[in-house]
Design an enzyme around this catalytic site. Sequence first.
Site, PDB file in Angstrom:
ATOM      1  N   GLN A   1       1.223   3.572   2.087  1.00 29.82           N
ATOM      2  CA  GLN A   1       1.830   3.790   3.404  1.00 29.82           C
ATOM      3  C   GLN A   1       2.430   2.499   3.963  1.00 29.82           C
ATOM      4  O   GLN A   1       2.474   2.287   5.175  1.00 29.82           O
ATOM      5  CB  GLN A   1       0.809   4.380   4.372  1.00 29.82           C
ATOM      6  CG  GLN A   1       0.505   5.839   4.108  1.00 29.82           C
ATOM      7  CD  GLN A   1       1.736   6.731   4.239  1.00 29.82           C
ATOM      8  OE1 GLN A   1       2.636   6.474   5.041  1.00 29.82           O
ATOM      9  NE2 GLN A   1       1.803   7.773   3.429  1.00 29.82           N
ATOM     10  N   SER A   2       2.921   1.630   3.102  1.00 26.25           N
ATOM     11  CA  SER A   2       3.503   0.364   3.546  1.00 26.25           C
ATOM     12  C   SER A   2       4.785   0.588   4.352  1.00 26.25           C
ATOM     13  O   SER A   2       5.750   1.178   3.851  1.00 26.25           O
ATOM     14  CB  SER A   2       3.811  -0.491   2.320  1.00 26.25           C
ATOM     15  OG  SER A   2       4.646  -1.582   2.673  1.00 26.25           O
ATOM     16  N   ASN A   3       4.786   0.093   5.596  1.00 28.80           N
ATOM     17  CA  ASN A   3       6.014   0.123   6.392  1.00 28.80           C
ATOM     18  C   ASN A   3       7.042  -0.850   5.820  1.00 28.80           C
ATOM     19  O   ASN A   3       8.249  -0.608   5.889  1.00 28.80           O
ATOM     20  CB  ASN A   3       5.706  -0.269   7.846  1.00 28.80           C
ATOM     21  CG  ASN A   3       4.765   0.700   8.516  1.00 28.80           C
ATOM     22  OD1 ASN A   3       5.049   1.893   8.592  1.00 28.80           O
ATOM     23  ND2 ASN A   3       3.627   0.204   8.990  1.00 28.80           N
TER      24      ASN A   3
ATOM     25  N   ALA B   1       7.468  -1.576   2.638  1.00 27.42           N
ATOM     26  CA  ALA B   1       8.105  -0.939   1.480  1.00 27.42           C
ATOM     27  C   ALA B   1       9.173   0.049   1.961  1.00 27.42           C
ATOM     28  O   ALA B   1      10.297   0.070   1.446  1.00 27.42           O
ATOM     29  CB  ALA B   1       7.056  -0.234   0.622  1.00 27.42           C
TER      30      ALA B   1
ATOM     31  N   ALA C   1       0.865  -1.176   0.000  1.00 27.95           N
ATOM     32  CA  ALA C   1       0.000   0.000   0.000  1.00 27.95           C
ATOM     33  C   ALA C   1       0.908   1.235   0.000  1.00 27.95           C
ATOM     34  O   ALA C   1       2.089   1.139   0.322  1.00 27.95           O
ATOM     35  CB  ALA C   1      -0.881  -0.013   1.243  1.00 27.95           C
TER      36      ALA C   1
END
Length: 325
Positions: free
Chosen positions: A75-77, A79, A73
């Site tokens: 806001q992927s942590n 990523a 997503a």
Amino acid sequence: MSQHPPVPLGTFPTPVEPAPRLAVALGLEPDDLWVKRDDLTGPGGGGNKVRKLEWTVGAALAEGADTLVTTGAPQSNHARLTAAAGARLGLDVVLVLRGSPGGSRSGNLALDGLFGARLAWAGEVDRAALDARAEEVCARLRAAGARPALIPFGGSSTLSARGYADCGAELREQVPRLRTVVVALGSGGTMAGLVAALGGDSVLGVDVGALADPAAAVAEFAAPLTREEVVPEGLRVRRDQVGAGYAALTGPVTEALRLAARTEGLVLDPTYTGRALAGLRAAVRDGDIRPGEKTVFLHTGGLPGLFGHPAAVAFAEEGAAVFEA
Ligand SMILES: *Cc1c(COP(=O)(O)O)cnc(C)c1O
């Protein structure tokens, strides 16, 4: 299963801290509740994805990769921490993100840029299409002479769940007579490793709504790591904190954010750790977790996600009362 060694990225073991004021606010005894600080794992702002990346990136390096590709997503942590791991190891990173570039660029997205990752926007697609887009990005990278390694969604696999089997072993040493570890359940690797190390009965997963069948994912990742039988029906999973979906801010989550902040100075995030604490609170209310038992709340990080969530920021700001002299 791959036998490649993990690449060291984080600082372990992470600390365990008492949370007596939060315990009492939840209806527990003051020394019942402990917080495992996996928000303090180290590079890139920390969080649970570091333990998993040590294994997946270790395998990528062993295969001779020079580029990491993963999905998530906006806001992927995961990523963001893949971008940080790549920077630290001198690898290129391409993040294949759901959505389009027009939205908010704060929080994790700002850090992705700071770490030098390239972004490929996939549009509003389902999980299968997101994975297909990532394969396409890998094919293009190979055609251009690069050697990409694809890290799975959320960094979760049986291989990477070993990072959380290690966390479970740390907890066994740090918290004698541990009864329950409470953890947010996203892509499943974190809970899977804990289940492999501690047994299904000792882990309560609070689903955040990232997968259609999260218990099945946990069982699939955990089963190869333990001699115990792991079946989805034998896992403790709460699905009552999803609300209107993964990205939605729920009432119980706003209460949980405020409670952790005001009792312990602990910052949670609106997607994962806020749901995990709301789930712990619900579990105390319905008797699944009882006073007198040792409970660990696994803080999995996610702080940048708070600043990438406009509704959560607005809620936090509302809390500031005006001082009138
Ligand atoms: C990804 C994430 C989780 C969930 O971990 P999974 O292994 O994907 O289930 C929990 N907390 C935070 C802050 C995360 O970023």
